[in-house]
Design a protein around this motif. Structure first.
Motif, PDB file in Angstrom:
ATOM      1  N   PRO A  75       7.921   6.250 -24.471  1.00 42.67           N
ATOM      2  CA  PRO A  75       9.221   5.613 -24.705  1.00 42.67           C
ATOM      3  C   PRO A  75      10.146   5.723 -23.502  1.00 42.67           C
ATOM      4  O   PRO A  75      10.008   6.616 -22.661  1.00 42.67           O
ATOM      5  CB  PRO A  75       9.773   6.415 -25.882  1.00 42.67           C
ATOM      6  N   ASN A  76      11.110   4.795 -23.424  1.00 46.97           N
ATOM      7  CA  ASN A  76      12.204   4.956 -22.471  1.00 46.97           C
ATOM      8  C   ASN A  76      13.404   5.548 -23.205  1.00 46.97           C
ATOM      9  O   ASN A  76      13.260   6.079 -24.323  1.00 46.97           O
ATOM     10  CB  ASN A  76      12.533   3.635 -21.762  1.00 46.97           C
ATOM     11  N   GLN A  77      14.611   5.442 -22.626  1.00 46.49           N
ATOM     12  CA  GLN A  77      15.797   6.094 -23.188  1.00 46.49           C
ATOM     13  C   GLN A  77      16.324   5.422 -24.454  1.00 46.49           C
ATOM     14  O   GLN A  77      17.231   5.942 -25.107  1.00 46.49           O
ATOM     15  CB  GLN A  77      16.915   6.141 -22.137  1.00 46.49           C
ATOM     16  N   LEU A  78      15.735   4.289 -24.856  1.00 43.69           N
ATOM     17  CA  LEU A  78      16.253   3.551 -26.018  1.00 43.69           C
ATOM     18  C   LEU A  78      15.687   4.036 -27.352  1.00 43.69           C
ATOM     19  O   LEU A  78      16.266   3.750 -28.409  1.00 43.69           O
ATOM     20  CB  LEU A  78      15.959   2.051 -25.860  1.00 43.69           C
ATOM     21  N   VAL A  79      14.544   4.736 -27.318  1.00 43.28           N
ATOM     22  CA  VAL A  79      13.882   5.135 -28.568  1.00 43.28           C
ATOM     23  C   VAL A  79      13.291   6.528 -28.437  1.00 43.28           C
ATOM     24  O   VAL A  79      13.063   7.023 -27.329  1.00 43.28           O
ATOM     25  CB  VAL A  79      12.751   4.152 -28.958  1.00 43.28           C
ATOM     26  N   THR A  80      13.044   7.148 -29.600  1.00 43.63           N
ATOM     27  CA  THR A  80      12.261   8.382 -29.629  1.00 43.63           C
ATOM     28  C   THR A  80      10.844   8.043 -30.093  1.00 43.63           C
ATOM     29  O   THR A  80      10.632   7.054 -30.801  1.00 43.63           O
ATOM     30  CB  THR A  80      12.871   9.426 -30.585  1.00 43.63           C
ATOM     31  N   THR A  81       9.908   8.863 -29.696  1.00 42.14           N
ATOM     32  CA  THR A  81       8.507   8.628 -30.064  1.00 42.14           C
ATOM     33  C   THR A  81       8.329   8.642 -31.574  1.00 42.14           C
ATOM     34  O   THR A  81       7.629   7.796 -32.144  1.00 42.14           O
ATOM     35  CB  THR A  81       7.609   9.700 -29.420  1.00 42.14           C
ATOM     36  N   GLU A  82       8.983   9.589 -32.242  1.00 40.05           N
ATOM     37  CA  GLU A  82       8.819   9.704 -33.697  1.00 40.05           C
ATOM     38  C   GLU A  82       9.419   8.508 -34.435  1.00 40.05           C
ATOM     39  O   GLU A  82       8.888   8.096 -35.473  1.00 40.05           O
ATOM     40  CB  GLU A  82       9.455  11.009 -34.196  1.00 40.05           C
ATOM     41  N   TYR A  83      10.513   7.962 -33.899  1.00 41.52           N
ATOM     42  CA  TYR A  83      11.081   6.763 -34.510  1.00 41.52           C
ATOM     43  C   TYR A  83      10.089   5.612 -34.416  1.00 41.52           C
ATOM     44  O   TYR A  83       9.827   4.909 -35.409  1.00 41.52           O
ATOM     45  CB  TYR A  83      12.399   6.380 -33.837  1.00 41.52           C
ATOM     46  N   VAL A  84       9.508   5.402 -33.243  1.00 44.12           N
ATOM     47  CA  VAL A  84       8.545   4.302 -33.054  1.00 44.12           C
ATOM     48  C   VAL A  84       7.317   4.512 -33.928  1.00 44.12           C
ATOM     49  O   VAL A  84       6.796   3.575 -34.544  1.00 44.12           O
ATOM     50  CB  VAL A  84       8.136   4.191 -31.565  1.00 44.12           C
TER      51      VAL A  84
END
Length: 376
Positions: A286-295
């Motif tokens: 991920p970049n700064q827009l998302v967290t891995t767990e959210y995705v």
């Protein structure tokens, strides 16, 4: 006896059916109170399907993966099965108790599979089933053993139910915080998945992929099955690459989100160690827009849709372009971080439950061995 399959071309055999029709995939339930597939009474009358007595012991003769040799207890009345299942109806005159037989056959799973050589396409048959020998203590002793094993197994089942409840809780938290990720009712800004991180396929250039030169070294190799059964975080592996294998592949860092695109579609797992994986798995950072767990959780809501729409040749698959073009809602990163913190707490609970379940399973297996060796 085995069951039968009514002619699939006759709609009256299936439409508005009320008779449970058990197939191999149902046997994994252990105890069967109902099943998804139904046929009509007319179908039973005009096929080899037969009504099975309640408390029959069912054995899968064949099926995908580890299905062959799996056993279940039928708790439903007036149910039937197809020809890939054999049913055993203990006769009280022979002093054989259904629950005792179920637990014994369950303890013999590996031995039953080995009857056929454990080949991928091998199947059991009635003569092989009849060749299985069963220790037969008095009926009251059978009931005592079954009662002890049932209590021990109930503890294991409760642990599994708790793990499922934890997963359900996370999905509820996600929906409460972010809304339905498909319809986006909260009106979050939407971007393409490849705009919120980097997506790349794994590498496995060398052919054949099972060349012994590739394997057996110190570099972890993650495959689609490892991702599918990871439970969210990949903490173990079943294969390794040699230095030669690593040279034709690529090693991904811990924290990478692995996404399967073949066989198992859009299943995910987060690496907890550096590892390689083949081109049937995509890595996401991920970049700064998302967290891995959210995705990861967002993808879990889309998994069934992606699987249903996946092209199929020899096996279902999707490509990198499909993933990159997915629309992902973007709630504020602060909310995503709060969700990630919740995920980490729940997964710590799940790890403890899984460790406890493993101990319960080991204890249950040991208890079974003692029971059928006359040492309980």
């Amino acid at each position: 006896m085995t069951g039968g399959t009514p002619k699939t071309t006759i709609s009256e055999y299936y439409e508005d059916g009320t008779v449970p029709w058990i197939v191999s995939g149902d046997i994994h339930k252990g105890e069967i109170f109902d099943c998804d597939k139904k046929i009509t009474e007319l179908a039973v009358e005009n096929s080899n399907a037969r009504y099975l007595p309640k408390d029959s012991v069912l054995i899968a003769l064949n099926g995908q993966g580890k299905t062959r040799g799996t056993v279940a207890l039928l708790r439903a009345s007036n149910a039937t099965c197809n020809q890939s299942i054999v049913s055993i109806n203990p006769n009280n005159q022979r002093e054989l108790f259904s629950d005792y037989l179920f637990y014994f056959l369950k303890s013999q799973y590996r031995q039953i599979r080995n009857i056929t050589g454990d080949k991928d396409r091998a199947g059991l048959n009635m003569p092989l089933i009849r060749s299985i020998t069963i220790p037969l203590p008095p009926l009251e002793e059978q009931k005592r053993i079954a009662a002890i094993l049932d209590k021990a197994d109930a503890i294991r089942r409760k642990r599994q139910q708790a793990i499922q409840l934890a997963d359900d809780f996370l999905r509820s938290v996600f929906l409460d915080m972010f809304g339905d990720p498909v319809t986006n009712p909260k009106g979050w800004e939407v971007k393409k998945l490849d705009e919120v991180g980097v997506l790349d396929r794994g590498k496995s250039k060398h052919r054949p992929r099972n060349d012994p030169k590739l394997l057996g070294g110190e570099h972890p190799l993650i495959q689609t099955g490892d991702v599918a059964k990871s439970g969210g975080y990949i903490t173990s592996y079943s294969a390794t690459y040699s230095d030669f294998g690593l040279a034709q592949s690529r090693k991904w860092k811990a924290g990478t989100l692995c996404i399967t695109i073949a066989a198992n579609i859009a299943k995910t797992g987060i690496l907890t160690f550096e590892a390689c994986f083949p081109d049937s798995v995509v890595g996401f950072k991920p970049n700064q827009l998302v967290t891995t767990e959210y995705v990861q959780t967002w993808l879990s809501f889309l998994q069934k849709i992606l699987e249903a729409n996946a092209p199929e040749s020899a096996q279902k698959n999707i490509n990198l372009a499909i993933l990159r073009d997915l629309d992902i809602p973007l709630p504020p990163i602060e909310q995503q971080i709060r969700f990630t913190n919740t995920v980490e707490k729940i997964n710590e609970l799940k790890r403890k439950l899984n460790n406890s379940s493993k101990l319960n399973k080991d204890g249950f297996n040991s208890l079974s061995q003692k029971a059928f060796a006359g040492e309980l």
